[in-house]
Design an enzyme around this catalytic site. Sequence first.
Site, PDB file in Angstrom:
ATOM      1  N   LYS A 199      20.708  59.597 -39.188  1.00 44.56           N
ATOM      2  CA  LYS A 199      19.987  58.457 -38.609  1.00 44.56           C
ATOM      3  C   LYS A 199      19.777  58.676 -37.119  1.00 44.56           C
ATOM      4  O   LYS A 199      20.709  58.627 -36.335  1.00 44.56           O
ATOM      5  CB  LYS A 199      20.723  57.136 -38.815  1.00 44.56           C
ATOM      6  CG  LYS A 199      19.783  55.966 -38.527  1.00 44.56           C
ATOM      7  CD  LYS A 199      20.466  54.688 -38.100  1.00 44.56           C
ATOM      8  CE  LYS A 199      20.907  54.639 -36.671  1.00 44.56           C
ATOM      9  NZ  LYS A 199      19.833  54.640 -35.654  1.00 44.56           N
ATOM     10  N   THR A 254      31.346  54.087 -26.917  1.00 44.12           N
ATOM     11  CA  THR A 254      32.715  53.903 -27.402  1.00 44.12           C
ATOM     12  C   THR A 254      32.811  52.603 -28.198  1.00 44.12           C
ATOM     13  O   THR A 254      33.485  52.545 -29.236  1.00 44.12           O
ATOM     14  CB  THR A 254      33.698  53.922 -26.216  1.00 44.12           C
ATOM     15  OG1 THR A 254      33.684  55.253 -25.671  1.00 44.12           O
ATOM     16  CG2 THR A 254      35.114  53.575 -26.620  1.00 44.12           C
ATOM     17  N   GLY A 257      31.416  53.324 -31.515  1.00 44.16           N
ATOM     18  CA  GLY A 257      32.331  54.267 -32.164  1.00 44.16           C
ATOM     19  C   GLY A 257      33.462  53.544 -32.876  1.00 44.16           C
ATOM     20  O   GLY A 257      33.859  53.893 -33.995  1.00 44.16           O
ATOM     21  N   GLU A 274      31.936  61.292 -30.885  1.00 49.04           N
ATOM     22  CA  GLU A 274      31.709  61.836 -29.541  1.00 49.04           C
ATOM     23  C   GLU A 274      31.178  60.678 -28.721  1.00 49.04           C
ATOM     24  O   GLU A 274      30.046  60.249 -28.920  1.00 49.04           O
ATOM     25  CB  GLU A 274      30.733  63.013 -29.639  1.00 49.04           C
ATOM     26  CG  GLU A 274      30.850  63.963 -28.483  1.00 49.04           C
ATOM     27  CD  GLU A 274      29.793  63.695 -27.454  1.00 49.04           C
ATOM     28  OE1 GLU A 274      30.083  62.918 -26.517  1.00 49.04           O
ATOM     29  OE2 GLU A 274      28.696  64.238 -27.585  1.00 49.04           O
ATOM     30  N   CYS A 308      26.829  61.861 -21.595  1.00 48.92           N
ATOM     31  CA  CYS A 308      28.171  61.331 -21.820  1.00 48.92           C
ATOM     32  C   CYS A 308      29.163  61.997 -20.870  1.00 48.92           C
ATOM     33  O   CYS A 308      30.182  61.424 -20.531  1.00 48.92           O
ATOM     34  CB  CYS A 308      28.579  61.533 -23.263  1.00 48.92           C
ATOM     35  SG  CYS A 308      28.188  63.168 -23.863  1.00 48.92           S
ATOM     36  N   GLU A 405      31.267  53.127 -17.976  1.00 47.97           N
ATOM     37  CA  GLU A 405      30.185  54.113 -18.051  1.00 47.97           C
ATOM     38  C   GLU A 405      28.857  53.435 -17.714  1.00 47.97           C
ATOM     39  O   GLU A 405      28.455  52.491 -18.385  1.00 47.97           O
ATOM     40  CB  GLU A 405      30.129  54.699 -19.470  1.00 47.97           C
ATOM     41  CG  GLU A 405      29.085  55.773 -19.619  1.00 47.97           C
ATOM     42  CD  GLU A 405      29.135  56.438 -20.993  1.00 47.97           C
ATOM     43  OE1 GLU A 405      29.125  55.733 -22.012  1.00 47.97           O
ATOM     44  OE2 GLU A 405      29.179  57.685 -21.028  1.00 47.97           O
TER      45      GLU A 405
HETATM   46  P1  NAI Z   1      24.817  52.944 -29.243  1.00 46.24           P
HETATM   47  O1  NAI Z   1      26.189  53.461 -29.342  1.00 46.24           O
HETATM   48  O2  NAI Z   1      24.553  51.532 -29.653  1.00 46.24           O
HETATM   49  O3  NAI Z   1      23.801  53.862 -30.106  1.00 46.24           O
HETATM   50  C1  NAI Z   1      24.055  55.169 -30.544  1.00 46.24           C
HETATM   51  C2  NAI Z   1      23.650  55.296 -32.000  1.00 46.24           C
HETATM   52  O4  NAI Z   1      24.449  54.417 -32.777  1.00 46.24           O
HETATM   53  C3  NAI Z   1      22.208  54.908 -32.310  1.00 46.24           C
HETATM   54  O5  NAI Z   1      21.700  55.726 -33.333  1.00 46.24           O
HETATM   55  C4  NAI Z   1      22.347  53.482 -32.822  1.00 46.24           C
HETATM   56  O6  NAI Z   1      21.288  53.102 -33.670  1.00 46.24           O
HETATM   57  C5  NAI Z   1      23.640  53.582 -33.585  1.00 46.24           C
HETATM   58  N1  NAI Z   1      24.340  52.308 -33.782  1.00 46.24           N
HETATM   59  C6  NAI Z   1      24.325  51.200 -32.992  1.00 46.24           C
HETATM   60  N2  NAI Z   1      25.088  50.233 -33.527  1.00 46.24           N
HETATM   61  C7  NAI Z   1      25.594  50.719 -34.686  1.00 46.24           C
HETATM   62  C8  NAI Z   1      26.464  50.207 -35.672  1.00 46.24           C
HETATM   63  N3  NAI Z   1      26.951  48.962 -35.596  1.00 46.24           N
HETATM   64  N4  NAI Z   1      26.793  51.005 -36.716  1.00 46.24           N
HETATM   65  C9  NAI Z   1      26.321  52.268 -36.803  1.00 46.24           C
HETATM   66  N5  NAI Z   1      25.492  52.798 -35.899  1.00 46.24           N
HETATM   67  C10 NAI Z   1      25.141  52.047 -34.841  1.00 46.24           C
HETATM   68  O7  NAI Z   1      24.324  53.174 -27.771  1.00 46.24           O
HETATM   69  P2  NAI Z   1      23.182  52.381 -26.964  1.00 46.24           P
HETATM   70  O8  NAI Z   1      23.265  50.924 -27.284  1.00 46.24           O
HETATM   71  O9  NAI Z   1      21.906  53.055 -27.188  1.00 46.24           O
HETATM   72  O10 NAI Z   1      23.647  52.641 -25.470  1.00 46.24           O
HETATM   73  C11 NAI Z   1      24.695  51.850 -24.909  1.00 46.24           C
HETATM   74  C12 NAI Z   1      25.626  52.674 -24.070  1.00 46.24           C
HETATM   75  O11 NAI Z   1      26.261  53.625 -24.899  1.00 46.24           O
HETATM   76  C13 NAI Z   1      24.964  53.524 -22.997  1.00 46.24           C
HETATM   77  O12 NAI Z   1      24.727  52.788 -21.834  1.00 46.24           O
HETATM   78  C14 NAI Z   1      26.006  54.582 -22.794  1.00 46.24           C
HETATM   79  O13 NAI Z   1      27.012  54.099 -21.956  1.00 46.24           O
HETATM   80  C15 NAI Z   1      26.572  54.800 -24.179  1.00 46.24           C
HETATM   81  N6  NAI Z   1      25.965  55.966 -24.853  1.00 46.24           N
HETATM   82  C16 NAI Z   1      26.675  57.126 -24.913  1.00 46.24           C
HETATM   83  C17 NAI Z   1      26.111  58.246 -25.463  1.00 46.24           C
HETATM   84  C18 NAI Z   1      26.846  59.536 -25.540  1.00 46.24           C
HETATM   85  O14 NAI Z   1      26.216  60.584 -25.533  1.00 46.24           O
HETATM   86  N7  NAI Z   1      28.155  59.530 -25.677  1.00 46.24           N
HETATM   87  C19 NAI Z   1      24.736  58.256 -25.964  1.00 46.24           C
HETATM   88  C20 NAI Z   1      24.091  56.972 -25.919  1.00 46.24           C
HETATM   89  C21 NAI Z   1      24.699  55.888 -25.360  1.00 46.24           C
END
Ligand code: NAI
Length: 501
Positions: A199, A254, A257, A274, A308, A405
């Site tokens: 996804k 996180t 996660g 991650e 990240c 972050e």
């Molecule tokens: P997010 O963690 O919500 O999204 C990442 C992925 O998880 C996307 O594919 C999203 O559709 C999916 N997702 C969201 N909610 C979910 C759920 N309940 N169950 C399963 N999958 C789910 O990140 P978002 O909202 O785009 O960004 C928020 C913050 O997260 C950023 O400001 C940053 O701090 C952090 N982040 C960290 C990343 C990394 O590389 N470690 C990458 C993106 C965001």
Amino acid sequence: MATALKLVEPDNRVMDFVSRKHQMLINGKWSDAASGKTFSTFNPATGEVLANIAEGDHEDINRAVQAARAAFETGPWSKMTPSERGRLIWKLADLLEENLEEFAAIETLDNGKPLKVARVADVPLAVDLFRYMAGWATKIEGNTIPISVPYAPGAKYLAYTVREPVGVVGQIIPWNFPLLMAAWKLGPALAAGCTVVLKPAEQTPLSCLRLGELIQEAGFPDGVVNIVPGYGETAGAALAAHPDVDKVAFTGSTEVGKLVLQAAAGNLKKVSLELGGKSPNVVFGDVDVDAAVAGSASAIFFNHGQCCCAGSRLYVEQNIFDKVVEGVADRAGKIKVGSGMEPSTDMGPLVSEEQLKRVCGYLDAGFSEGAKAVVGGSRHGDKGYFVKPTVLVNTDEKMKVVQEEIFGPVVTAIPFKDGDDLVRKANDTVYGLAAGIWTKDIQKAHRTASQMRAGTVWINCYNIFDAALPFGGYKQSGWGREMGHDVLEMYTEVKAVCTAL
Ligand code: NAI
Ligand code: MG
């Protein structure tokens, strides 16, 4: 400086793809969402709709998991030799390389990053990852184990282990490196012989969908890789909770996660995570200041700080604090912010309006707690999602901008007195993804590296990635490692076989 909004036109092939109707890939066929719904992805340089995509949800995830299960258990994939699997992955790398320019342009339009960066970083790194993992397909080995069995005196056994694919894998990826994160996830899963439901992030699904076409062109059997675009709370959550998924691999915040982990508890699927970071980048007083300044600026500003592992907390030994901060601020001020399609652009927009608001919200929080911007400190222009590269001083460990972050082009600079003071400050975080160390003193470099609670330590460099180098987090930065051979542990089960002789 006005925001440069003039787009260099991407070529027809790219625009044909982008403007097409985008469906999901399930069992080798492109189809609409069961609900018939679609969602939009935006060009972050303009805020305008870029494309509409089939919006996957529970039912689509169910269908995709069924296809992946059938492909894993009875399909041609289950009978392929490791060599055949490896060749398919290598073929995918070749196809990706042949289409490098197209992928770079798609990435820039959908994510916002400069085209010149996507060309030399995102796409080539994805190609290299697939090639590296193609080689592993034939090298996933077990051991022969000499056993003693004290309660069976005189008996002899032949015991060995084999590493088998973990099964059907759900993979949920973020928007900061859309293609590369897909490669990091797919490469090892396919090398190990798993089947996948992927996804992509709702902000940036396009390059994954184009990759799906190349996966078909390479000749992967139907159902081995299924791609279901959609929102996290719906499609993502359904995948994480699905009772017939054996493992979920997640990259993102996180906060999410932890939700993925809870969702996985239902069938105790394996989980790798991650997650976020707040990585310290440490400059000792003995450095080559120019090199440390250049490295520290790129540690935070690369990919607009949307990494990240961004070096978002700059710790500088107090004797050179002013000089280093001035140097990093000077570089920040010279970064050309604009549309990623402009050849002269060094930094594009943030990925979404949500991220723009989030980052500006952190800046406000920092200022209200007493932080000062040496450079930047606000949105750039009034169209698109641009933020000025920002260096904050007058910050301390208790502030939100130092603890949380930000995921934008914002670094906090803090002086330190000596090694002990530094280690205490640097490790004062819930995260543990990466750390940077700049010094000419080899003992100090390795001693400090050993003191950092982080999964990656860069010495006199930053953001150096390689398919062979494992990457992942201590503490709340995650579980498990990606890349290198360590990642294969996340996609295999160990079977112990014991034979009486
Ligand atoms: P997010 O963690 O919500 O999204 C990442 C992925 O998880 C996307 O594919 C999203 O559709 C999916 N997702 C969201 N909610 C979910 C759920 N309940 N169950 C399963 N999958 C789910 O990140 P978002 O909202 O785009 O960004 C928020 C913050 O997260 C950023 O400001 C940053 O701090 C952090 N982040 C960290 C990343 C990394 O590389 N470690 C990458 C993106 C965001
Ligand atoms: Mg989210």
